[in-house]
Design an enzyme around this catalytic site. Structure first.
Site, short mmCIF file in Angstrom:
data_model
loop_
_atom_site.label_atom_id
_atom_site.label_comp_id
_atom_site.label_asym_id
_atom_site.label_seq_id
_atom_site.Cartn_x
_atom_site.Cartn_y
_atom_site.Cartn_z
N GLY A 293 -1.42 96.80 21.62
CA GLY A 293 -2.22 95.57 21.69
C GLY A 293 -1.33 94.34 21.64
O GLY A 293 -1.49 93.40 22.45
N HIS A 294 -0.38 94.31 20.70
CA HIS A 294 0.57 93.19 20.63
C HIS A 294 1.42 93.13 21.90
O HIS A 294 1.68 92.05 22.43
CB HIS A 294 1.50 93.35 19.43
CG HIS A 294 0.80 93.36 18.10
ND1 HIS A 294 0.72 94.49 17.33
CD2 HIS A 294 0.17 92.38 17.41
CE1 HIS A 294 0.07 94.22 16.21
NE2 HIS A 294 -0.29 92.94 16.23
N VAL B 52 -7.32 96.13 23.15
CA VAL B 52 -6.64 97.31 23.66
C VAL B 52 -7.02 98.49 22.77
O VAL B 52 -6.98 98.39 21.54
CB VAL B 52 -5.11 97.12 23.69
CG1 VAL B 52 -4.42 98.38 24.17
CG2 VAL B 52 -4.75 95.94 24.59
#
Length: 295
Positions: free
Chosen positions: A46-47, A186
């Site tokens: 996600g990051h 995500v």
């Protein structure tokens, strides 16, 4: 102008970070664009998706890794929040970050803060109600980081949709010269929203936590069936409670980004506002949040 692709540089002090960003802007000239991805570390895909988007849209991408003590309440997990600098560096390098700001608490807060920032309204429900003071701490650290980095764009994941609403409103109210860029949630292949806290889950807790995304996946169908806000929250809660380890903090349906309640008797498919369906549920000691935006 794009910064030459190279291994990202780790920066520990505010003065050093400002100097390197200023050097880039001087070298790149009027076309210089700086993207910023603030995180608390223990990076995951996600990051990485935020870093990649910033790298695609800006000449310089700055990532911050800082576990902010001001946004943790008493008895929360500040001390045990997962930290792994080597892992973070590897993820950031692969995704295309140029500078990684990794300050110590003493660098960000050299003395006790006497300044507070409070964004009313949008902080009063959801996690704001469950975690008093949390978003005041978020607002302070994000303001400090935006002042330090002075980016053109800042990227935030919509897994914490309330946080995005709070920061967007704060930036707008205070005329901050930055574009707040919301980015999609995500998920793992099994549907669980990626979170640094997922590492806390036991195998059984993680298995049962899949009910969160399963419930949210049914939301469009239930709305199309004519569900009102109370009916929708009831259906979601009943499905989640089929998992014995699930302890619901909240399930709410609100307008977005104002985060105001919707008319209880109005079928949601007739709502004119964008709709946020958000939930927070504990599995063991781990509190997970997830949501879906409709419209």
């Amino acid at each position: 102008m794009k910064m030459t692709v190279a291994a990202p540089e780790v920066v520990r002090t505010i003065a050093d970070l400002r100097s390197k960003i200023a050097e880039y802007r001087l070298r790149a000239g009027p076309a210089a664009k700086v993207g910023f991805v603030p995180t608390m570390g223990y990076l995951h895909e996600g990051h990485a998706s935020l870093i990649r988007r910033s790298a695609a849209e800006n000449g310089l991408t700055v990532l911050s890794v800082f576990v902010n003590p001001l946004q943790f309440g008493p008895n929360e997990d500040f001390e045990r929040y997962p930290r792994d600098e080597k892992r973070d560096y590897a993820v950031a390098a692969e995704a295309g970050a140029n500078l990684i700001f990794m300050p110590q608490v003493e660098e960000m807060y050299p003395r006790p803060m006497q300044t507070s920032i409070s964004v009313r309204g949008v902080t009063e429900r959801l996690c704001g109600a469950s975690r008093p003071g949390h978003f005041d701490g978020v607002a302070v650290v994000v303001t400090k980081l935006l002042n330090i980095v002075a980016p053109d764009r800042a990227y935030f994941g919509l897994k914490d949709a309330q946080q995005v609403a709070v920061i967007s409103r704060m930036a707008e109210d205070l005329n901050m010269p930055v574009e707040i860029v919301p980015c999609p949630i995500v998920r793992d292949a099994d549907g669980l929203a990626l979170s640094s806290r997922n590492v806390y889950l036991s195998a059984e807790e993680r298995s049962q936590a899949l009910v969160l995304s399963q419930a949210l996946k049914k939301v469009p169908e239930w709305i199309e069936d004519g569900a009102t806000a109370p009916e929708l929250t009831g259906r979601i809660a009943r499905l989640i409670r089929t998992k014995p380890l699930a302890d619901i903090d909240y399930v709410e349906v609100l307008s977005y980004p104002a985060l105001e309640p919707l008319a209880e008797t109005l079928p949601l498919k007739q709502a004119r506002e964008r709709i946020l369906v958000a939930l927070a549920v504990r599995f063991g000691k781990t509190r997970l949040i997830d949501n879906v935006l409709i419209g």
